[in-house]
Design an enzyme around this catalytic site. Sequence first.
Site, PDB file in Angstrom:
ATOM      1  N   SER A   1       5.621 -21.781 -43.551  1.00 11.75           N
ATOM      2  CA  SER A   1       5.719 -23.054 -42.836  1.00 11.75           C
ATOM      3  C   SER A   1       5.570 -24.256 -43.759  1.00 11.75           C
ATOM      4  O   SER A   1       6.239 -25.278 -43.578  1.00 11.75           O
ATOM      5  CB  SER A   1       4.665 -23.117 -41.735  1.00 11.75           C
ATOM      6  OG  SER A   1       4.834 -22.064 -40.811  1.00 11.75           O
TER       7      SER A   1
ATOM      8  N   HIS B   1       1.415 -27.417 -43.014  1.00 13.18           N
ATOM      9  CA  HIS B   1       2.591 -28.189 -42.605  1.00 13.18           C
ATOM     10  C   HIS B   1       2.558 -29.584 -43.231  1.00 13.18           C
ATOM     11  O   HIS B   1       3.544 -30.044 -43.805  1.00 13.18           O
ATOM     12  CB  HIS B   1       2.626 -28.334 -41.080  1.00 13.18           C
ATOM     13  CG  HIS B   1       2.754 -27.046 -40.347  1.00 13.18           C
ATOM     14  ND1 HIS B   1       2.634 -26.951 -38.973  1.00 13.18           N
ATOM     15  CD2 HIS B   1       2.987 -25.779 -40.778  1.00 13.18           C
ATOM     16  CE1 HIS B   1       2.789 -25.694 -38.602  1.00 13.18           C
ATOM     17  NE2 HIS B   1       3.003 -24.966 -39.676  1.00 13.18           N
TER      18      HIS B   1
END
Length: 317
Positions: free
Chosen positions: A177, A229
Amino acid sequence: MANRDVERVGKKNRGANNNYFYEESSGETHWTSWLIPAIVVANLAVFIAVMFVNDCPKKITGPNKECVARFLGRFSFQPLKENPLFGPSSSTLEKMGALEWRKVVHEHQGWRLLSCMWLHAGIIHLLTNMLSLIFIGIRLEQQFGFIRVGLIYLISGLGGSILSSLFLQESISVGASGALFGLLGAMLSELLTNWTIYANKAAALITLLFIIAINLALGMLPRVDNFAHIGGFLTGFCLGFVLLVRPQYGWEASRTNTSRTKRKYSMYQYVLFVVSVVLLVVGLTVALVMLFKGENGNKHCKWCHYLSCFPTSKWTC
């Protein structure tokens, strides 16, 4: 900002390629995407290897514990109460290279900052990330080549791992991610630094900001590593200003018209390039020093934990 591209392997289709968002010159180069598909295959292969090592039937015993999809043999998944994403155990992930703060800092296993991005918590986690990678990455590789996209992917993944380690020190973390958000960040900075060539600026910006906002909001749910993220996004955002700069629209035509000579790059592109290089070098250096000194980011930012999990009446963090 070299005048010539070093990425010659896989170069194809020199010519116009209609794009809704921006105007392309007739001489713009397009590459065949092979790196992103290779990364997808590598992630699938690693997941299969992890499930082989996990061998749920051999390790799970007892009447109240049952592996999921036992017909898969040693590739069957852990009980859903242990892993609802249809994947291996936490101990297997840790053994195979998951990001774990104590091992990185106290056992000097810095390689986990990169190895964790090739591991996934389960098949749902894997498929979600790989479909997103295909959707985002192939377009970027076709436009900018495998070297630049590969660098953004790896360095953004590293940036995400570093920030995650600074703030989440009581759990393990896996997944691509951070690298994916790095590609999203690079897409945003590419739009901003190449603003003059975009034909539908507002549509491109709104679409991209909407995708980024939704994904960051989902990162505030429990058990999602939003620090990876955010770290990946910020790293990719800076890298986009450095690696994804395009010549100004009309620069090629001006080369043959000496009366209207146009600079290849605008002054604001040079400024963004320099500022981004400084931020990248300083940011990653400071973060790495803090990490290996054993610093806890939460002590320096009391509210930052809300960025990764925001408590509501429906769940706790």
